[in-house]
Scaffold this active site. Sequence first.
Site, PDB file in Angstrom:
ATOM      1  CE  LYS A 147      -4.096  -1.979   0.360  1.00 37.59           C
ATOM      2  NZ  LYS A 147      -5.141  -1.842  -0.669  1.00 37.59           N
TER       3      LYS A 147
ATOM      4  CG  ASP B 143      -4.002  -0.642  -3.984  1.00 36.74           C
ATOM      5  OD1 ASP B 143      -4.488   0.305  -4.628  1.00 36.74           O
ATOM      6  OD2 ASP B 143      -4.698  -1.516  -3.425  1.00 36.74           O
TER       7      ASP B 143
ATOM      8  CD  GLU C 128      -4.888  -2.773  -6.908  1.00 41.29           C
ATOM      9  OE1 GLU C 128      -5.913  -2.990  -6.244  1.00 41.29           O
ATOM     10  OE2 GLU C 128      -3.915  -3.566  -6.933  1.00 41.29           O
TER      11      GLU C 128
ATOM     12  CD  GLU D  46      -9.863  -2.123  -4.844  1.00 39.71           C
ATOM     13  OE1 GLU D  46     -10.243  -1.827  -3.698  1.00 39.71           O
ATOM     14  OE2 GLU D  46      -8.709  -2.513  -5.092  1.00 39.71           O
TER      15      GLU D  46
ATOM     16  CG  ASP E 219     -14.290  -7.956  -4.957  1.00 35.49           C
ATOM     17  OD1 ASP E 219     -15.040  -8.948  -4.812  1.00 35.49           O
ATOM     18  OD2 ASP E 219     -13.573  -7.517  -4.040  1.00 35.49           O
TER      19      ASP E 219
ATOM     20  CG  HIS F  41     -10.156  -6.247  -5.114  1.00 37.91           C
ATOM     21  ND1 HIS F  41     -11.257  -6.280  -4.278  1.00 37.91           N
ATOM     22  CD2 HIS F  41      -9.187  -5.595  -4.420  1.00 37.91           C
ATOM     23  CE1 HIS F  41     -10.969  -5.670  -3.141  1.00 37.91           C
ATOM     24  NE2 HIS F  41      -9.720  -5.249  -3.199  1.00 37.91           N
TER      25      HIS F  41
ATOM     26  CD  GLU G 233      -5.859  -8.112  -3.450  1.00 40.97           C
ATOM     27  OE1 GLU G 233      -5.345  -7.233  -2.749  1.00 40.97           O
ATOM     28  OE2 GLU G 233      -6.831  -7.907  -4.198  1.00 40.97           O
TER      29      GLU G 233
END
Length: 378
Positions: free
Chosen positions: A166, A194, A220, A246, A269, A296, A330
């Site tokens: 992240k 991300d 991302e 996502e 997702d 995702h 993921e």
Amino acid sequence: MNIASIDFLALHAPLADGKAYGMSKSLATGRATTLVRIALEDGTSGFGEAWGPPAFNMGYLAFLRGYLLGVNVLDVEHVFDQIFARHYHFGFQGPMMACISGIDMAAKDAAGKMLGVPVCRLVGGRNLDAVPIYASGGYLTATPREDYRGQIERMAGAGFAHVKIKIGLGPESDEERLATAREILGDDVEILVDINTNYTFDLARESMERMRPYRPGWVEEPLSPRDYDGLARLHACASAPIATGEALYGVHDFKPIVEAGSADVLQPDLSLCGGFWQGRKIAELAHAAHLRVSPHVWGGAVGLAAALHYISALSVYPHAMNVPKPVLLEYDLGENPLRSELLKDPLVPVDGVIAVPEGPGLGIEIDMDAVERHAAKQ
């Protein structure tokens, strides 16, 4: 094969004080999901997972039951089309689509059990027996500098070939976090980053330039997924692939991304985008545009199982025997009992891959004692 009942089970697993973790925009103090259970008239059951706060999802249950009870479990996708055609004022974005996502998963699970085949064979055919993962960690916390290095060292110790971290606190911080990850993980590990939509165009561009020497595998959600023009402008000058999706609902949300040339990797997702019903359409859209897909997954064990079957059924076109970049699953490293405790046989990576369950339906068995432990108080 008609649907006799549909139930939503609200689940919640709070984190201990001081253990919150998450992304650039917020930290999670617990994990929550809605487990969907379908029973057919012969007693066959199926399970799915609906994304989002369970309290939101519960409000749609009676409405959706009215459409789906008594319907042949193989016909549910036509019913979903009817719902959105009649109630177009609701839009595609929101809890109703998340609920339908979970119902579709549960319907495919029940149908597979009824027919004695795994879900991947119902939605395209079993192309893979095991799916490579990327380890999703490197989370932001209340004390990000103090907590970060240890997370990356644990990733290195586990030997993951693909990881995601992240970022999104600012371009200088992004460069520092990625440089630290590269130093610890080495040159051979693919590192995905991300931003979670926390940037404006100028910040995203600066961040990507700063990170260029450390070779992110993708960036991302640098911008809002509905900033189609901004993503297209960023994509035109990007030094790394852009991934997004996502937070998009259904193929109609993904179509402008593809048409604008805004991304290289689409990330539906299944617990939010419309389950396998819409997930297959999104994959076909990516297929036609020669884009990659990587679903995702940041929920519970049922959504993880669904993503395994989804990836197993994807076409590898335009590749054949040689697949230079396989589709990655993921795998969230954060503390999450809803992923690790809900199944009698949890889905865990071994040597960088997770085996696609071979049993009928999703090939999983829910631990109802764990469901009871994590049942949210209403």
